[in-house]
Design a protein around this motif. Structure first.
Motif, PDB file in Angstrom:
ATOM      1  N   GLY A 112      52.352  22.005 -25.997  1.00 17.64           N
ATOM      2  CA  GLY A 112      51.703  21.639 -25.603  1.00 17.64           C
ATOM      3  C   GLY A 112      52.100  21.220 -24.131  1.00 17.64           C
ATOM      4  O   GLY A 112      51.294  20.442 -23.252  1.00 17.64           O
ATOM      5  N   ARG A 113      53.525  21.489 -23.779  1.00 15.69           N
ATOM      6  CA  ARG A 113      52.991  20.554 -22.752  1.00 15.69           C
ATOM      7  C   ARG A 113      53.955  21.587 -20.818  1.00 15.69           C
ATOM      8  O   ARG A 113      54.606  20.706 -20.354  1.00 15.69           O
ATOM      9  CB  ARG A 113      54.770  19.563 -22.438  1.00 15.69           C
ATOM     10  CG  ARG A 113      54.546  19.197 -23.871  1.00 15.69           C
ATOM     11  CD  ARG A 113      56.051  18.206 -24.189  1.00 15.69           C
ATOM     12  NE  ARG A 113      56.279  17.098 -25.132  1.00 15.69           N
ATOM     13  CZ  ARG A 113      56.545  17.047 -26.559  1.00 15.69           C
ATOM     14  NH1 ARG A 113      57.820  18.608 -26.352  1.00 15.69           N
ATOM     15  NH2 ARG A 113      56.777  16.507 -27.834  1.00 15.69           N
ATOM     16  N   ALA A 114      53.544  22.666 -21.401  1.00  8.36           N
ATOM     17  CA  ALA A 114      53.516  23.604 -20.564  1.00  8.36           C
ATOM     18  C   ALA A 114      52.586  23.858 -19.546  1.00  8.36           C
ATOM     19  O   ALA A 114      51.511  24.188 -19.868  1.00  8.36           O
ATOM     20  CB  ALA A 114      53.465  25.319 -20.870  1.00  8.36           C
ATOM     21  N   ARG A 115      53.099  22.763 -18.043  1.00  5.45           N
ATOM     22  CA  ARG A 115      51.816  23.665 -17.384  1.00  5.45           C
ATOM     23  C   ARG A 115      51.965  24.303 -16.651  1.00  5.45           C
ATOM     24  O   ARG A 115      51.384  25.309 -15.524  1.00  5.45           O
ATOM     25  CB  ARG A 115      52.396  22.158 -16.183  1.00  5.45           C
ATOM     26  CG  ARG A 115      51.790  21.246 -17.297  1.00  5.45           C
ATOM     27  CD  ARG A 115      49.662  20.418 -17.354  1.00  5.45           C
ATOM     28  NE  ARG A 115      49.926  19.715 -18.551  1.00  5.45           N
ATOM     29  CZ  ARG A 115      50.340  19.524 -19.409  1.00  5.45           C
ATOM     30  NH1 ARG A 115      49.697  20.816 -21.004  1.00  5.45           N
ATOM     31  NH2 ARG A 115      49.602  18.694 -20.554  1.00  5.45           N
ATOM     32  N   ARG A 116      52.793  25.267 -16.475  1.00  5.31           N
ATOM     33  CA  ARG A 116      53.063  26.873 -16.401  1.00  5.31           C
ATOM     34  C   ARG A 116      53.455  28.091 -16.604  1.00  5.31           C
ATOM     35  O   ARG A 116      54.278  27.474 -18.618  1.00  5.31           O
ATOM     36  CB  ARG A 116      53.487  26.931 -14.750  1.00  5.31           C
ATOM     37  CG  ARG A 116      53.662  25.588 -14.300  1.00  5.31           C
ATOM     38  CD  ARG A 116      54.787  25.776 -12.546  1.00  5.31           C
ATOM     39  NE  ARG A 116      54.644  24.687 -11.765  1.00  5.31           N
ATOM     40  CZ  ARG A 116      54.542  24.943 -10.594  1.00  5.31           C
ATOM     41  NH1 ARG A 116      55.957  25.866 -10.097  1.00  5.31           N
ATOM     42  NH2 ARG A 116      54.351  23.719  -9.305  1.00  5.31           N
ATOM     43  N   LYS A 117      53.604  28.227 -17.007  1.00  2.00           N
ATOM     44  CA  LYS A 117      53.699  29.866 -17.004  1.00  2.00           C
ATOM     45  C   LYS A 117      55.483  29.656 -17.558  1.00  2.00           C
ATOM     46  O   LYS A 117      56.022  29.934 -16.356  1.00  2.00           O
ATOM     47  CB  LYS A 117      53.750  31.146 -16.825  1.00  2.00           C
ATOM     48  CG  LYS A 117      54.015  32.505 -17.492  1.00  2.00           C
ATOM     49  CD  LYS A 117      53.896  32.976 -18.791  1.00  2.00           C
ATOM     50  CE  LYS A 117      54.159  34.364 -18.828  1.00  2.00           C
ATOM     51  NZ  LYS A 117      53.510  34.423 -20.593  1.00  2.00           N
ATOM     52  N   GLN A 118      55.695  29.772 -18.413  1.00  2.00           N
ATOM     53  CA  GLN A 118      57.699  30.135 -19.411  1.00  2.00           C
ATOM     54  C   GLN A 118      58.266  31.599 -18.717  1.00  2.00           C
ATOM     55  O   GLN A 118      57.725  32.101 -20.036  1.00  2.00           O
ATOM     56  CB  GLN A 118      58.016  28.850 -20.358  1.00  2.00           C
ATOM     57  CG  GLN A 118      57.821  27.916 -20.580  1.00  2.00           C
ATOM     58  CD  GLN A 118      57.400  26.722 -19.574  1.00  2.00           C
ATOM     59  OE1 GLN A 118      58.776  26.363 -19.504  1.00  2.00           O
ATOM     60  NE2 GLN A 118      56.519  26.111 -18.761  1.00  2.00           N
ATOM     61  N   VAL A 119      58.892  31.268 -17.887  1.00  2.00           N
ATOM     62  CA  VAL A 119      60.313  33.003 -17.943  1.00  2.00           C
ATOM     63  C   VAL A 119      61.523  32.503 -17.956  1.00  2.00           C
ATOM     64  O   VAL A 119      61.819  31.158 -17.513  1.00  2.00           O
ATOM     65  CB  VAL A 119      59.449  33.548 -16.754  1.00  2.00           C
ATOM     66  CG1 VAL A 119      60.620  34.420 -16.166  1.00  2.00           C
ATOM     67  CG2 VAL A 119      57.987  34.169 -16.737  1.00  2.00           C
ATOM     68  N   LEU A 120      61.866  33.288 -18.796  1.00  2.00           N
ATOM     69  CA  LEU A 120      63.603  32.934 -18.837  1.00  2.00           C
ATOM     70  C   LEU A 120      64.310  33.800 -17.864  1.00  2.00           C
ATOM     71  O   LEU A 120      64.082  35.345 -18.020  1.00  2.00           O
ATOM     72  CB  LEU A 120      64.083  32.831 -19.938  1.00  2.00           C
ATOM     73  CG  LEU A 120      63.922  31.748 -21.657  1.00  2.00           C
ATOM     74  CD1 LEU A 120      63.317  32.645 -22.878  1.00  2.00           C
ATOM     75  CD2 LEU A 120      63.610  30.472 -21.350  1.00  2.00           C
ATOM     76  N   ARG A 121      65.070  33.379 -17.251  1.00  2.00           N
ATOM     77  CA  ARG A 121      66.410  34.008 -16.370  1.00  2.00           C
ATOM     78  C   ARG A 121      67.232  34.806 -17.323  1.00  2.00           C
ATOM     79  O   ARG A 121      68.387  33.660 -17.770  1.00  2.00           O
ATOM     80  CB  ARG A 121      67.189  33.725 -15.426  1.00  2.00           C
ATOM     81  CG  ARG A 121      68.046  34.348 -14.529  1.00  2.00           C
ATOM     82  CD  ARG A 121      67.564  35.526 -13.659  1.00  2.00           C
ATOM     83  NE  ARG A 121      67.276  34.888 -12.767  1.00  2.00           N
ATOM     84  CZ  ARG A 121      65.521  35.791 -11.215  1.00  2.00           C
ATOM     85  NH1 ARG A 121      67.240  37.028 -11.485  1.00  2.00           N
ATOM     86  NH2 ARG A 121      65.666  35.408 -10.473  1.00  2.00           N
ATOM     87  N   VAL A 122      67.975  35.612 -17.370  1.00  2.00           N
ATOM     88  CA  VAL A 122      68.225  37.055 -19.033  1.00  2.00           C
ATOM     89  C   VAL A 122      69.468  37.260 -17.820  1.00  2.00           C
ATOM     90  O   VAL A 122      70.782  36.655 -18.824  1.00  2.00           O
ATOM     91  CB  VAL A 122      67.953  37.190 -19.417  1.00  2.00           C
ATOM     92  CG1 VAL A 122      69.618  37.995 -20.551  1.00  2.00           C
ATOM     93  CG2 VAL A 122      66.364  37.004 -20.425  1.00  2.00           C
ATOM     94  N   THR A 123      69.249  38.013 -17.133  1.00  2.00           N
ATOM     95  CA  THR A 123      70.966  38.572 -16.112  1.00  2.00           C
ATOM     96  C   THR A 123      70.624  37.739 -14.761  1.00  2.00           C
ATOM     97  O   THR A 123      69.173  38.238 -14.262  1.00  2.00           O
ATOM     98  CB  THR A 123      70.945  39.690 -16.359  1.00  2.00           C
ATOM     99  OG1 THR A 123      69.973  41.009 -16.152  1.00  2.00           O
ATOM    100  CG2 THR A 123      71.655  39.718 -17.760  1.00  2.00           C
ATOM    101  N   GLY A 124      71.280  38.269 -13.820  1.00  2.00           N
ATOM    102  CA  GLY A 124      71.334  38.065 -12.142  1.00  2.00           C
ATOM    103  C   GLY A 124      70.958  37.486 -11.895  1.00  2.00           C
ATOM    104  O   GLY A 124      71.491  36.074 -12.309  1.00  2.00           O
TER     105      GLY A 124
END
Length: 324
Positions: free
Chosen positions: A312-324
């Protein structure tokens, strides 16, 4: 290719960054070079084994439901996409195949959708699972119509944010529960009434806004966090719970609903999801719907993203940078 894999089920410590063979697309599949991967609560639940009734784990297993990237290669029978095209999708991890936490992923053509031009890869990767869940809950299960009233429980979440916007587009009246720090954004997205679930009496406040009760309650949180949900409905109304698969979440009280003269349903994404995601993409392209505010993390920080969501610590949507 680099990928985050698990060799067994467990906590965030089982997530490992490894080299795996690059997959090859089979008939009806597209090989996508993944630029960004969205992280969802379903990912940590998948990691811990709560999805074992829905899919078969074959280790090493690559997690990740949501991705955005470019077309790398086409499988037999796919001839309507050009290499380099920008696309986004739910991965086929729900079918037990490798998911989005990898530099390359094979995705069913029926799930893949061209990215709207006004989104970048991180924004697009933040869309599929929460948007599909919100749409399914509101319309496929909730049958929301113009002029009806809806309470969206969890308007500060990614699912809740999409639900507010979809309901607004459908011409519904919208109330939502959210923390005080999310109220202004919820209002900007289309909520007419915001209720602070931490401090307020939800039933009393909603009763002032909708004295006869609402037509639909969409529970985006679950876990018994809206215990009086059935009491918020008008006679004949419906409470739709987004399937959480969280431990201890028994879902809505179907028997209690029947005694009160209201209805219940459970919403979950159905695969392949490309046709519905295409409809959502058109709303995004037209600027009628916006992606959630997000945190963009490197792939190596996947455990941090999981920990934020799980605890419950995510205040925003979590997204991973995979490449680029």
């Amino acid at each position: 290719m680099r990928a985050v894999v698990i060799e067994r089920l467990g906590g965030a410590e089982v997530l490992q960054l490894k080299e795996l063979p690059r997959p090859q697309p089979g008939p009806g599949e597209v090989l996508v070079r993944v630029v960004c991967a969205g992280v969802n609560p379903a990912d940590w639940k998948c990691r811990e084994g709560y999805l074992d009734g829905f899919l078969t784990y074959r280790f090493p297993f690559v997690l990740g439901f949501d991705l955005a990237g470019t077309v790398e290669a086409l499988g037999d029978g796919v001839n309507d996409l050009a290499p380099g095209s920008r696309v986004f999708a739910q991965s086929d991890v729900g079918a037990g195949k490798w998911g989005a936490y990898a530099e390359f992923a094979c995705v069913s053509r029926a799930s893949l959708v061209p990215m709207p031009d006004n989104l970048d890869f991180a924004e697009a990767a933040a869309v599929p699972t929460p948007a599909l869940a919100a749409w399914t809950g509101l319309f496929d299960e909730g049958a929301l119509r113009p002029g009806q009233s809806v309470l969206i429980h969890g308007g500060g979440s990614a699912v809740g944010g999409f639900a507010i916007q979809f309901a607004r587009c459908a011409g519904a009246r919208i109330a939502t529960t959210c923390g005080a720090d999310s109220a202004s954004r919820a209002q900007a997205l289309g909520a007419e009434c915001t209720l602070d679930y931490r401090t307020g009496d939800i039933q009393a406040a909603l009763g002032r806004w909708a004295p006869e009760g609402v037509d639909l309650v969409l529970d985006c949180i679950g876990g018994g966090s809206l215990p009086e949900g059935l009491d918020l409905l008008r006679p004949g109304g419906i409470l739709v719970a987004i399937l959480t698969l969280a431990p201890g979440d028994a879902g809505p009280d179907h028997a209690g609903a029947a005694r009160r003269g209201v209805r219940t349903a459970v919403a979950y994404s159905r695969m392949p999801s490309g046709e519905l995601l295409g409809r959502i993409a058109r709303l995004l392209a037209a600027g009628r719907v916006r992606p959630p505010v997000l945190d963009l993390l490197p792939l190596a920080d996947v455990a941090l993203a999981h920990d934020r969501l799980q605890h419950g610590r995510a205040r925003r949507k979590q997204v991973l940078r995979v490449t680029g």
